[in-house]
Design an enzyme around this catalytic site. Sequence first.
Site, PDB file in Angstrom:
ATOM      1  CE  LYS A 124      -4.394  -1.606   1.869  1.00  0.00           C
ATOM      2  NZ  LYS A 124      -4.238  -2.988   1.481  1.00  0.00           N
TER       3      LYS A 124
ATOM      4  NE  ARG B 200      -8.136 -10.355  -4.830  1.00  0.00           N
ATOM      5  CZ  ARG B 200      -9.307  -9.823  -4.482  1.00  0.00           C
ATOM      6  NH1 ARG B 200     -10.349  -9.932  -5.294  1.00  0.00           N
ATOM      7  NH2 ARG B 200      -9.450  -9.180  -3.348  1.00  0.00           N
TER       8      ARG B 200
ATOM      9  CG  HIS C 257     -15.277   0.488  -1.629  1.00  0.00           C
ATOM     10  ND1 HIS C 257     -14.456  -0.228  -0.792  1.00  0.00           N
ATOM     11  CD2 HIS C 257     -14.949   0.087  -2.878  1.00  0.00           C
ATOM     12  CE1 HIS C 257     -13.683  -1.027  -1.506  1.00  0.00           C
ATOM     13  NE2 HIS C 257     -13.988  -0.854  -2.784  1.00  0.00           N
TER      14      HIS C 257
ATOM     15  CE  LYS D 116      -7.195   1.889   3.943  1.00  0.00           C
ATOM     16  NZ  LYS D 116      -7.253   2.367   2.546  1.00  0.00           N
TER      17      LYS D 116
END
Length: 728
Positions: free
Chosen positions: A162, A339, A254, A204
């Site tokens: 990240k 993915r 989101h 995170k």
Amino acid sequence: MWRLGAAGGSGGQSAAVVSAVAKTAVSVARASTGGAAAATEGNGDKALRKILVANRGEIAVRVLETAKKMGVRTVAVYSDADANAQHVKAADEAFNIGPADSSESYLRMDKIIAVAKQTGSQGIHPGYGFLSENAKFATQLEAEGIEFIGPPASAITSMGSKSESKRIMLAADVPCVPGYHGDDQTEEGLVEKADEMGFPIMIKAVLGGGGKGMRIAETPKEFLSQLRSARGEAMNAFGDDRVLLERYIKRSRHVEVQVFADKYGDAVYLYERDCSVQRRHQKVIEEAPAPGLSEELRVELGEAAVRAAKAVGYVGAGTVEFIMDTSDMKFYFMEMNTRLQVEHPVTEMITGQDLVEWQLKIAGGEPLPVKQSDLQRRGHSFEARIYAEDPLNNFRPGSGPLRHMKLPANLGPDVRVDSGVKQGDAVSVYYDPMIAKLVVWGENRRAALSKLTAALHDFHIAGLSTNISFVGDIATNAQFEAGDVSTALIEENEASLLRRHVPKDSMLVQAAIAVVDHDAQLLAAAQARSADQSSPWGTVTGLRSSDNTPRRLTLNIGDDSYDVSIARNADGTYTVVCPNQTYTNVVSKVLPERDHHALQCNIDGVMYESSPVVFGDEVHIFTTQGELHASLPVPDFVTSAGGATGDLVVAPMDGSIQQVLVQPGDTVEQDQPVLVLYAMKMESVLRAPRAGVVKSVSGAVGAQVALNSILVSLEPPADDERSADESG
């Protein structure tokens, strides 16, 4: 369409059994036309003609289905727990690769690569989860000359970190949330950075995903505890406890963009999805396109996502996730999932494209099938994730057999179910508890939402607690219906979404009728087996078919109990006494023309139709207005042998012991953590029910425990005035 793998094979040819990896892999090779020996599988061109799917469940079935449609031969791998799974039946060949624990099977790169080489598979599709975002796996496949049906390892590495991905995105002019992505991982250093940024703060895991290793610290006081919790979960899930800090946007959406890139530097976006409706950072309902966005904003999102993909030399399917501030609709890069996503079907529904087919073609060296200007979206689509879990019990995941599973009746182009299980299969404790994905399409959002609601009412599962009613309540929530979505939607509507519905009398009446009807069937079957048709088989059910004596039932629904009395009238109707009203003219009949067991009840002139399911002490009533799940009391002689007390800590689900935080002789306070259980990819902290002294601890770290197993027992502290045998 219904994507549930049919049994593999053709004609009546038998399965061949061959040895495989270190004598642990067994291939069930199913005969099919066009089969060829592994040594002659390739002819030198790039097109993939045989692939291995390194996954399980619905995504494995989904990939296998498209591969079969394209004429590509398929190989499945499975663990001991999945020997009878649907993806095993759907593949041309299937190999056992080890025990149920994924670390010994689905995460064993060596075993999977050995199977691929043995079978002559030219490519490996990783699905999602497991090895799908493992750069080491992609690198090993490249070294073996096997195509990884996904991005290059370098892209996985860049986007898997990240902190590194944020640096790359900023250089590519992709907006990012302000935060700290540095190398100082000391608690002191992170506390200092958090104080500088201001609260609330999102913590995170650097290598995180799927909500794992993610915590929110609302205040400085709780920062350290949340940091340690995030790190512990990250280490367990990813083997790396590094974290980054971001300013937490309190009310956000989101929004993610589906991108595709080929091996020649071209990339396109297939529009955006809104995945804001979440619990525990896990998505519940996804939709495409995102509601309430201007066309200009949609283009901005798409073009930013393409810049992100090109910045890391991306190839294949990927999803660029953004967090959007609802106050000003500005968006910021969150992460890129390298993915295929769980929610990819909604994109397929609005574009008419098969994304798995795109993956296989691009991996085989073909250019992108279409240019950006050729892509068009049409209508609206929703996906609801159907989980084995109990929303009213803190979303506790479930496991066990699917005693009853009826799919919606209107499956077709507009309604599809992606699933890796069917009735009679089991939801395993070892893996994610998702049962299925319900996907619908409509001409517009309102039409699609109407189809979703109807399909949820017609999706019946019994034997396990599910989130179907919870998802249905979200779908009919006024805020959601208006498109006013945010990641806080469930929290903002918790009072209405996470409450147990008080059953209507009509549901109680239908439940009573269902029990009586079920017992009558048992009686008839027992009498049919008996040579003496007057034998007293019916005494085991409590109601003979000709008995007019009122039968009293106690229906336990959650923590509440409802007493109902039912008696057969002389004319064949029933009188049913509910807690608040008596119904004297209840007529019921089975509807044989339905494709499932259906019961029609006329309750004092009002007609109702339901699908009842009764087994053991469980009663399920499914109707178009909702469902009722009740249990009948278990006789005292069954329960008198044991049960939990205030001195015991028991397992709330099947799982494995992750941490033991106490030992015999320790003094504990009420609500003090005593043990951490790991199940369904989540940690559950178990706490002391009261203050006391630890008497015993059952099980060590790593031990598998069953639901309701006694893990820790307590006794009164030494200065407790109560005697050991005092009851109150």
